[in-house]
Design a protein around this motif. Structure first.
Motif, short mmCIF file in Angstrom:
data_model
loop_
_atom_site.label_atom_id
_atom_site.label_comp_id
_atom_site.label_asym_id
_atom_site.label_seq_id
_atom_site.Cartn_x
_atom_site.Cartn_y
_atom_site.Cartn_z
N MET A 387 22.47 10.54 48.54
CA MET A 387 22.24 11.37 47.36
C MET A 387 22.02 12.83 47.74
O MET A 387 21.46 13.61 46.97
CB MET A 387 21.04 10.85 46.56
CG MET A 387 21.28 9.49 45.95
SD MET A 387 20.08 9.05 44.68
CE MET A 387 20.56 10.13 43.34
N THR A 388 22.47 13.22 48.92
CA THR A 388 22.28 14.60 49.37
C THR A 388 22.95 15.59 48.43
O THR A 388 22.38 16.63 48.08
CB THR A 388 22.83 14.79 50.80
OG1 THR A 388 22.22 13.82 51.66
CG2 THR A 388 22.51 16.18 51.31
N GLY A 389 24.17 15.29 48.01
CA GLY A 389 24.93 16.21 47.17
C GLY A 389 24.25 16.52 45.87
O GLY A 389 24.13 17.69 45.48
N ILE A 390 23.79 15.49 45.17
CA ILE A 390 23.16 15.72 43.87
C ILE A 390 21.82 16.42 44.03
O ILE A 390 21.43 17.25 43.20
CB ILE A 390 23.02 14.41 43.08
CG1 ILE A 390 22.70 14.72 41.60
CG2 ILE A 390 21.99 13.48 43.67
CD1 ILE A 390 22.84 13.54 40.68
N TYR A 391 21.09 16.13 45.11
CA TYR A 391 19.84 16.84 45.36
C TYR A 391 20.11 18.32 45.64
O TYR A 391 19.38 19.20 45.17
CB TYR A 391 19.09 16.21 46.54
CG TYR A 391 18.06 15.19 46.12
CD1 TYR A 391 16.71 15.45 46.24
CD2 TYR A 391 18.43 13.96 45.59
CE1 TYR A 391 15.74 14.52 45.87
CE2 TYR A 391 17.48 13.02 45.20
CZ TYR A 391 16.14 13.30 45.34
OH TYR A 391 15.20 12.39 44.94
N MET A 392 21.17 18.61 46.41
CA MET A 392 21.51 20.00 46.69
C MET A 392 21.91 20.72 45.41
O MET A 392 21.57 21.89 45.19
CB MET A 392 22.66 20.06 47.70
CG MET A 392 22.33 19.57 49.09
SD MET A 392 20.96 20.43 49.89
CE MET A 392 21.59 22.09 49.93
N GLY A 393 22.65 20.04 44.54
CA GLY A 393 23.09 20.64 43.29
C GLY A 393 21.93 20.96 42.37
O GLY A 393 21.81 22.08 41.86
N ILE A 394 21.04 19.99 42.17
CA ILE A 394 19.91 20.20 41.28
C ILE A 394 18.90 21.17 41.91
O ILE A 394 18.21 21.90 41.19
CB ILE A 394 19.25 18.85 40.92
CG1 ILE A 394 20.23 18.04 40.06
CG2 ILE A 394 17.93 19.02 40.21
CD1 ILE A 394 19.77 16.66 39.69
#
Length: 464
Positions: A387-394
């Motif tokens: 879930m790295t991508g969504i954490y980086m986005g948010i």
């Protein structure tokens, strides 16, 4: 003699601390080299286009200053919002595919921007304007995928030894991108106009796609990930393909269960940084008008130099600061870095002169170099597996709020304390910067007060 030996020992130790992370990074994978090269090209292209966008909408699309500024705002704010919704793309399709799709979106958008004046009728709401907005949409969608994918890739391609420098280099390269268009764009613009410059950036986007496709090849990525996993240990290998084995429904349930906005520590962490992030927004909302109004002589005549000094200082300082602090705990560096960044704002409260201005710019930049790459590293580290991508986005969403909120009050402060047409001796900029200092210092205080709660149950990768 003993003192000389001790001094020499300290010097050698310091030199080793500075140089070893660079050596470690140089010996990392071809895939990470490709990522950095792609990011350098994209940083140059993004900042190059943004710097000319308002003039482009003025001259070619025939919009007035207000509407042209709105279009720039749509691009910059749209990218931040896009990361919020598209950051998960890398988690779903993998980093290499995400990077390629992102660059293809941006290529299409930049081509549309460049040809829009020739495809339709200029003027607000007319066909040329619509084509240009479609071009902006392509860039917004692409960048919303690209940046989270790039930082997710650093997490996968680095090890405990190279992670801090990996994040720092990516951040430094982005800031170099903010500086280089000033060297490349002017000669091209004088010869071929803004559309000629935009065609150069289209070519650079194609080059960025080629870098990902050929240098960051599928085999190179697989090899680099395998090597990184080998150093990280068995736990990383066991969980790496967890999401890939799930059905679509299972993926949806997984995301709902682990959605970042349900993580109170994560929410607190990203929102407590808003006060210190206001200083970034003041770089373009306040500093240009402050340096051109409150100063006389050299600073007033060359205010652009001082306004644009931060990016090149960041490019120079970030890797060196990262090298010296690579073994320090990430959260500790966040507290110290935000404190260092916020504190020189109080120096500007002594009044406008070149010494206080330069002291502010240098110390603030050192502070930024200490915490901003570590912020991205912390978000990547605290994110659950896959879930790295969504954490980086948010994690970028508060930055969107910062830009909006700061723009709501910065103009009022300038009118009150640094008004146009008023002699510098009759201004009260000291009060303005004192208030901004108290706002910025809230971030390190908030981080310090929440330290025990934030660190509870978190596996740090670096020793204290």
């Amino acid at each position: 003699m003993i003192e000389e030996t001790q001094t020499e020992s300290v010097f050698k130790k310091t030199l080793h601390e500075v140089t070893q992370p660079f050596i470690d990074l140089l010996h990392t994978s071809r895939a990470l080299f490709g990522l950095n090269l792609s990011y350098a090209l994209e940083g140059l292209t993004y900042f190059g286009v943004v710097g000319l966008l308002a003039i482009y909408f003025n001259e070619y699309i025939k919009l007035d200053d207000i509407r042209a500024g709105n279009m720039v705002g749509v691009l910059t704010a749209g990218i931040t919002l896009s990361m919020l919704f598209l950051g998960a793309t890398v988690d779903w399709i993998g980093m290499r595919k995400a990077l390629l799709y992102a660059l293809i979106f941006m290529l299409g958008g930049r081509i549309l921007l460049t040809v829009a004046p020739h495809l339709g009728v200029p003027g607000p709401g007319n066909s040329a304007h619509i084509f240009a907005m479609l071009g902006i949409l392509g860039v917004v969608l692409g960048y919303g995928i690209y940046q989270p994918a790039a930082y997710a890739a650093v997490k996968k391609l680095t090890t405990e030894k190279t992670a801090a420098m990996g994040y720092a280099m990516l951040y430094a390269i982005m800031n170099l991108g903010g500086f280089l268009p000033g060297l490349i764009s002017p000669p091209v613009r004088r010869s071929f106009g803004i559309l000629g410059v935009f065609w150069v950036y289209v070519v650079l986007t194609v080059a960025g796609i080629a870098v990902i496709y050929f240098i960051m090849s599928k085999k190179a990525v697989e090899r680099a990930v395998a090597e990184a996993e080998k150093e990280k240990g068995a736990e990383s290998r066991e969980d790496e393909d967890e999401l890939g084995k799930m059905t679509f429904k299972e993926k949806v349930r997984f995301y709902i269960k682990n959605f970042p906005l349900k993580d109170l520590r994560f929410l607190y962490f990203i929102f407590v940084l808003i006060p210190v992030q206001t200083l970034f927004a003041h770089n373009w909302l306040t500093l240009p008008l402050y340096t051109s109004r409150a100063f006389e002589g050299f600073v007033q005549d060359n205010f652009e130099f001082f306004v644009n000094l931060n990016p090149i200082l960041i490019f120079i300082l970030t890797p060196m600061v990262a090298a010296l602090t690579a073994k320090k705990n990430t959260y500790t560096m966040m507290i110290i870095g935000t404190a260092v960044m916020a504190s020189p704002t109080f120096i500007l409260a002594f009044g406008p002169n070149i010494n206080t201005l330069m002291t502010y710019l240098i110390i603030m930049t050192i502070g930024e170099a200490m915490w901003q790459p570590r912020f991205l590293q912390w978000v990547a580290e605290i994110a659950p597996k896959n879930m790295t991508g969504i954490y980086m986005g948010i994690g970028q969403f508060p930055w969107f709020l910062t830009k909006v909120v700061t723009s709501l009050y910065s103009g009022w402060f300038l009118m009150q304390y640094c008004p146009a047409g008023t002699p510098p001796s009759e201004m009260h900029t000291e009060t303005m910067w004192l208030i901004y200092g108290f706002i910025a210092i809230m971030s390190p205080v908030g981080l310090l007060l929440a330290r025990k709660w934030m660190m509870k149950g978190f596996k740090t990768k670096h020793g204290e």
